[in-house]
Design a protein around this motif. Structure first.
Motif, mmCIF file in Angstrom:
data_model
loop_
_atom_site.group_PDB
_atom_site.id
_atom_site.type_symbol
_atom_site.label_atom_id
_atom_site.label_comp_id
_atom_site.label_asym_id
_atom_site.label_seq_id
_atom_site.Cartn_x
_atom_site.Cartn_y
_atom_site.Cartn_z
ATOM 1 N N PHE A 124 -9.269 5.248 4.318
ATOM 2 C CA PHE A 124 -9.356 4.441 3.097
ATOM 3 C C PHE A 124 -10.117 5.192 2.003
ATOM 4 C CE2 PHE A 124 -11.590 1.339 0.404
ATOM 5 C CZ PHE A 124 -10.500 0.652 -0.101
ATOM 6 N N ASP A 125 -9.553 5.178 0.795
ATOM 7 C CA ASP A 125 -10.189 5.804 -0.366
ATOM 8 C C ASP A 125 -10.543 4.702 -1.359
ATOM 9 O OD1 ASP A 125 -11.050 7.300 -2.489
ATOM 10 O OD2 ASP A 125 -9.202 8.438 -2.756
ATOM 11 N N LYS A 126 -11.826 4.525 -1.627
ATOM 12 C CA LYS A 126 -12.276 3.431 -2.489
ATOM 13 C C LYS A 126 -12.223 3.781 -3.977
ATOM 14 C CE LYS A 126 -17.187 4.677 -2.397
ATOM 15 N NZ LYS A 126 -18.555 4.231 -2.072
ATOM 16 N N PHE A 147 -7.453 -2.517 0.446
ATOM 17 C CA PHE A 147 -8.737 -3.217 0.575
ATOM 18 C C PHE A 147 -8.547 -4.574 1.251
ATOM 19 C CE2 PHE A 147 -11.636 -6.404 -1.280
ATOM 20 C CZ PHE A 147 -12.837 -5.949 -0.744
ATOM 21 N N LYS A 173 1.997 4.158 -3.305
ATOM 22 C CA LYS A 173 1.293 5.399 -3.020
ATOM 23 C C LYS A 173 1.673 6.411 -4.095
ATOM 24 C CE LYS A 173 -1.317 7.070 0.392
ATOM 25 N NZ LYS A 173 -2.563 6.437 0.798
ATOM 26 N N GLU A 204 -2.625 5.761 -6.713
ATOM 27 C CA GLU A 204 -3.885 5.179 -6.240
ATOM 28 C C GLU A 204 -5.114 5.754 -6.929
ATOM 29 O OE1 GLU A 204 -2.650 8.033 -2.865
ATOM 30 O OE2 GLU A 204 -1.741 6.878 -4.482
ATOM 31 N N GLU A 205 -4.920 6.762 -7.813
ATOM 32 C CA GLU A 205 -6.042 7.263 -8.590
ATOM 33 C C GLU A 205 -6.381 6.323 -9.747
ATOM 34 O OE1 GLU A 205 -7.942 9.756 -7.965
ATOM 35 O OE2 GLU A 205 -6.829 10.606 -6.295
ATOM 36 N N LYS A 257 0.831 -1.208 0.000
ATOM 37 C CA LYS A 257 0.000 0.000 0.000
ATOM 38 C C LYS A 257 0.867 1.260 0.000
ATOM 39 C CE LYS A 257 -1.873 1.193 3.881
ATOM 40 N NZ LYS A 257 -2.741 1.228 5.097
ATOM 41 N N GLY A 287 -10.075 3.713 -6.270
ATOM 42 C CA GLY A 287 -9.393 2.796 -7.178
ATOM 43 C C GLY A 287 -10.065 1.443 -7.344
ATOM 44 N N SER A 290 -1.844 -0.172 -4.790
ATOM 45 C CA SER A 290 -1.973 0.454 -3.476
ATOM 46 C C SER A 290 -3.382 0.295 -2.916
ATOM 47 C CB SER A 290 -1.615 1.944 -3.565
ATOM 48 O OG SER A 290 -1.712 2.554 -2.292
ATOM 49 N N THR A 291 -4.399 0.593 -3.732
ATOM 50 C CA THR A 291 -5.780 0.494 -3.257
ATOM 51 C C THR A 291 -6.193 -0.951 -3.040
ATOM 52 O OG1 THR A 291 -6.333 2.534 -4.437
ATOM 53 C CG2 THR A 291 -8.168 1.158 -3.728
#
Length: 329
Positions: free
Chosen positions: A147-149, A125, A110, A113-114, A106, A151, A120-121
């Motif tokens: 956490f950013d979902k 997860f 970095k 992650e877009e 992760k 991706g 990374s994403t």
């Protein structure tokens, strides 16, 4: 083919050299750029935004190229060996070891992650899933805060993020809310491993409210939804069910009357006692996943119906043939 999710603004590539060096990931992602005409180009992506990517033509190259996202039909990111290794540990149910390696992946990727399905994403997860599967619900709640979902692209992944609200209700012991969430979720179509989660959480909610039979029925969803593949919660569902069977007053009466003249084979309690016995036997065979049946449930095995050995077929004497009639000379 893998495609990009919507991206953020372009100014990423306008930063100073020092800032760019800090923003780049420790590892670069090997990827395949696929053009509209069908041509492909293997590259190593070092950074990405909503509109552009920065990549190198070889892993050891010094110079980088900036390109707009809309120049490509799609971008396929190869799974890094470090992520493959972590996934193998995860699939082997070595969640603590997997979590440490996933955390490293992760961080290493970095900065990209877009991108859809980026390492990374995906690692972040699976790290969440390790926390859930080991029962670290406090850790799960904390990890979800950052956490950013964005991706994630697969339906089951996005649904799992939603199901974490259900697990948070378990963490806070908000049983009424949990029951409502689970009942609504059971109306949806979902993979067996997620249906098993919903059944288990519903069982916990009903169990905590002393709703014995409904809780057993909910735990049964867990044990059957994916044929026991969700080993961690399946084992717990079986143990909780056996505890509830023994707590059921009708089952307790059936135990007292077992083998006496007052036994009522057609009673509800008798039927549930047989269910409990069958579950104890199944736990030893498969549901326990190698875990021994706890001593407090060993007595349930006494009520497994005895199967009579098949009777040997009767031995028939060979038929004697009548003598052939004599012919007149």
């Amino acid at each position: 083919m893998k495609t990009f999710l919507p991206y953020l603004a372009l100014p990423f590539f306008a930063v100073s050299a020092a800032q760019a060096q800090q923003a780049q990931p420790a590892s670069q992602a090997e990827a395949l750029l696929i053009y509209e005409e069908g041509d492909e180009e293997r590259v190593w992506i070092t950074a990405a935004t909503t509109a552009q990517i920065r990549y190198k033509s070889t892993a050891a190259a010094v110079d980088s190229t900036d390109a707009k996202i809309d120049e490509f039909q799609s971008i396929y990111i190869f799974e890094p060996p470090a992520l493959t290794e972590a996934i193998e540990l995860y699939q082997a149910r070595k969640y603590s070891e997997a979590k440490d390696k996933l955390a490293a992946v992760k961080v290493a990727y970095k900065g990209i992650e877009e991108l859809a399905d980026n390492p990374s994403t995906l690692a972040a997860f699976l790290e969440l899933e390790c926390l859930r599967k080991t029962g670290d619900l406090d850790g799960l709640a904390k990890a979800l805060e950052s956490f950013d979902k964005a991706g994630l692209t697969r339906e089951f992944q996005l649904r799992q993020i939603e199901l974490y609200a259900m697990w948070d209700a378990v963490r806070t012991k908000d049983w009424g809310r949990l029951e409502n969430i689970c009942n609504e979720r059971l109306k949806e179509r979902m993979p067996g491993f997620q249906r098993a989660q919903v059944g288990y959480c519903l069982g916990l909610a009903l169990d905590s409210q002393d709703k014995i039979v409904p809780a057993i029925n909910a735990y049964n969803i867990t044990m059957t939804a994916d044929t026991g593949a969700s080993e961690d919660i399946t084992r717990n569902a079986a143990l909780n069910s056996m505890r509830l069977y023994k707590k059921d007053p009708e089952v307790q009466t059936a135990i007292k009357l077992w083998g006496t003249p007052d036994e009522v084979p057609n009673s509800t309690g008798h039927a549930r006692l047989l269910e409990a016995a069958a579950l104890a036997e199944l736990f030893e065979l498969t549901l326990g996943g190698g875990t021994p049946l706890p001593p407090e449930f060993k007595d349930l095995l006494k009520y497994v119906p005895k199967t009579e050995p098949a009777a040997a077929p009767e031995k028939k004497e060979p038929e004697k043939k009548a003598p052939a009639p004599k012919k007149d000379k």
